[in-house]
Design an enzyme around this catalytic site. Structure first.
Site, PDB file in Angstrom:
ATOM      1  CE1 TYR A   1      -4.084  -1.878   0.328  1.00 19.62           C
ATOM      2  CE2 TYR A   1      -2.857  -3.183   1.919  1.00 19.62           C
ATOM      3  CZ  TYR A   1      -3.959  -3.016   1.101  1.00 19.62           C
ATOM      4  OH  TYR A   1      -4.921  -3.986   1.053  1.00 19.62           O
TER       5      TYR A   1
ATOM      6  NE  ARG B   1      -6.624 -14.068   9.726  1.00 27.02           N
ATOM      7  CZ  ARG B   1      -5.966 -14.844   8.871  1.00 27.02           C
ATOM      8  NH1 ARG B   1      -6.611 -15.503   7.934  1.00 27.02           N
ATOM      9  NH2 ARG B   1      -4.653 -14.956   8.946  1.00 27.02           N
TER      10      ARG B   1
END
Length: 667
Positions: A180, A327
């Site tokens: 990114y 997660r």
């Protein structure tokens, strides 16, 4: 990579020792790293976001780093991501900081700019990047950034940090990893500039160093500033571990950075930083250890850190100072407090399925969790429960979730299962090495059945009399589905059946688990399957059989979605599975399958086969539903999971959970 996970307790080790990071003290070493939730509303903090992050803080996490806080409008793919600087966002940012701080957690915003990995749907302008090289996933040629655009971007980073500091947040983290924005400048593979922002390691790091220096000059020395960086780009021509160490030393020497968060990869290896259950735990731990050995800054590492025991091992080994458990905390936001009080068996485990979390986000929907149906849902008001006698029929995932949830809220639950064990289809899938983590959720649910007092009766066929004899007030049917055995495909709706489907060597794909002796050496798997049966059995059989996977779609394993499909393809190819995509069968012969391209049915060719496995979808098993409605007209009967409609695992958990919460209401 971390050592294998053990059952050793983590409550007495380093995991729950405090840590000084910059000017703040973390109460333990567990961090919720940044992840896109898509919970925002018009780019602003929503009630759902407040509930989500407050639940994490209440569960005992030390630091929350919120994901996808856009530094400028170009970063916004849609209104479900958050705006960092919009004046309308101030009130929500303030409420979020207050909610998190009320439970003792530190709140940091990851400031996000996508660069060439962005999305132009919202702003319609070009993507901006250091060089006009298209991203391999987005596949859009970006505009090379001019100096004025770079200056504007730096200014937006500073304004974003100032806005969040004014709202009471504890710091910001600059996303310079995973391909990114700033990571594109850092990469020699993505940055081909010849000006002061390219050419050399110092030039490529100039943008990141400038952002950090300008933020630090604005916010002062006492506010937290971190950087997420790659330990390796994991791609040929990118920055490797040696360059990562050099960058880490440069950042540490600048005096502008309080901690480093180590990740890895970019879209060339997408999405390795969100690796699914087929990957080894702790993918980037070794990379983090190299960085930690070279600098004195606190080091955070994330990706596939799934249990407190594994986290403790990482800390004890000296690989990192903090562990990011994205997660695992989505699956159970109460993980820190449960682990601290020695109740690890009560932690609902993340299994790395990637269906409910990143799978939904990539589809444009808001985040959920495959195994935790509570994620993203409004907090339910406490209400008095009139205990009812509930019978759940079927101990697959939907039935297990229904039984545990119903018992948790106070009902008396009996669970009937025709097999000698619980688990349904995922118990079978767990026998495939790359899907073994399905076993973790079954282990957890089995323990929850005992903890919540569910009466479990195995080897009990689903019969009306068995249910009637229990005198239930309500019944939840989770009797699953069965394979369609005709070979019918919606790609060719004029063919009611596949000629030759009724021969002895043609079997439903799932039969390989119960009848392995019936499978010959040459296997053709016909894949028109939304559930993963075809690819799962192909992967299982490939080591000892010649397997050809015939897929009506343009690629195999479309059920897995973009977050898992590349890894799935890699495993199938490594195993030697021959994949015939955009292909279907016209007939099955004695020792061959006649196939053709889906777009050219006239171009028939033969594929040798000793065994043909059909993975062409499932149909519901709901025979008990009308029978119970007739026999017990005053008893509410609800269907869940595949018994309602054959779908994916996250929907089975959702169905079971919702049916349990609906007990006592009109069905």
């Amino acid at each position: 990579m971390t050592p294998p996970m053990t059952s050793a307790g983590a409550s007495a080790g380093r995991l729950f020792s405090p840590l000084q990071v910059g000017n703040v003290t973390l109460r333990n070493r567990i961090v919720s790293p940044p992840h896109g939730t898509y919970f925002a509303e018009d780019g602003l903090v929503s009630r759902r976001q407040l509930d989500y992050y407050e639940t994490l803080a209440r569960g005992g996490v030390a630091m929350i780093v919120t994901g996808s806080w856009a530094v400028w409008p170009r970063t916004m793919p849609n209104a479900l991501t958050n705006r960092a600087t919009d004046p309308r966002a101030v009130a929500g940012h303030t409420r979020l900081a207050e909610a998190v701080h009320a439970h003792g957690s530190i709140l940091v915003a990851q400031l996000h700019e996508s660069g060439r990995q962005g999305n132009t749907a919202a702003h319609r302008g070009p993507l901006l990047a250091p060089s006009p090289l298209p991203d391999p996933v987005v596949r859009e040629v970006p505009k090379e950034m001019e100096r004025s655009e770079i200056d504007d971007l730096v200014d937006h980073y500073v304004r974003s940090a100032e806005a969040l500091r004014a709202a009471g947040w504890d710091g910001v983290e600059i996303l310079a990893a995973q391909g990114y924005g700033p990571a594109q400048f850092l990469s020699p593979q993505m940055n081909h500039r010849t000006d002061e922002y390219g050419g050399s390691p110092a030039g490529r790091s100039r943008l990141l160093r400038t952002i950090l220096a300008c933020i630090r000059a604005s916010v002062g020395p006492d506010w937290l500033v971190g950087v997420r960086m790659n330990g390796s780009d994991c791609v040929e021509g990118g920055a490797g571990p040696e360059q990562a160490v050099v960058l880490a030393e440069t950042l540490a020497g600048s005096g502008h950075v309080d901690y480093l968060s180590i990740s890895g990869a970019s879209n060339e290896a997408y999405p390795l930083w969100i690796a699914d259950m087929s990957h080894a735990p702790g993918l980037f731990v070794d990379l983090a250890a190299r960085v930690r050995a070279s600098v004195s800054l606190p080091i955070l590492v994330a990706t596939r850190i799934t249990s407190p025991e594994q986290a403790e091992q990482i800390l004890t080994a000296g690989a990192a100072d903090m562990v990011g458990m994205v997660r695992a905390l989505i699956a159970d936001p109460g993980l820190p407090l449960k682990a601290q009080r020695g109740a690890s068996t009560e932690i609902r485990p993340c299994i790395g399925a990637n269906q409910g979390c990143i799978g939904r986000v990539l589809s444009g929907a808001s985040m959920r969790c495959t195994v935790n149906p509570r994620v993203g849902e409004p907090r339910l008001p406490q209400r008095s429960i009139q205990a009812r006698r509930v019978v759940v029929v079927g101990a697959g995932p939907a039935g297990l979730e229904a039984a545990v949830t119903a018992a948790e809220v106070g009902h008396r639950v009996t669970l009937l299962e025709r097999a000698p064990h619980i688990g349904g289809q995922i118990a079978l899938a767990a026998r495939v090495p790359s899907r073994a983590e399905f076993g973790r959720i079954l282990t957890f649910l089995e323990a929850e059945l005992a903890r919540t007092g569910v009466e479990v009766r195995l080897d009990r066929p689903a019969e009306v009399s068995a249910v009637r004899d229990l005198a239930p007030d309500e019944v939840i049917l989770a009797t699953g589905s069965r394979p369609i055995r005709t070979g019918f495909s919606t790609a060719f709706p004029g063919r009611d059946v596949l000629p030759g489907h009724d021969q002895d060597h043609v079997l439903p794909a799932v039969d390989v688990f119960s009848r392995p002796e019936a499978v010959g050496r040459r296997v053709v798997v016909l894949d028109d399957d939304p559930h993963g049966h075809a690819t799962t059995v192909a992967e299982l059989l490939a080591p000892d059989h010649d397997v050809t996977l015939v897929c009506r779609s343009i690629s195999a394993g479309q059920w897995s979605g973009p977050a898992n499909q590349i890894a799935l393809y890699s495993r199938l190819q490594r195993a030697g599975v021959r994949i015939l995509a955009a292909t279907w069968a016209s007939a099955v012969g004695d020792a061959e399958v006649l196939c053709h391209p889906t777009h050219a049915p006239q171009d028939v060719f033969a594929v040798p086969a000793d065994t043909v496995l059909l993975a062409t979808g499932n149909c519901v098993v709901d025979d008990l539903y009308p029978a119970l409605r007739n026999e017990l007209p005053d008893v509410a009967v609800r269907r869940v999971g595949d018994c309602l409609a054959p779908r994916l695992l996250d929907q089975a958990f959702w169905d079971g959970h919702q049916a349990a919460l609906a007990i006592g209401r009109e069905p």
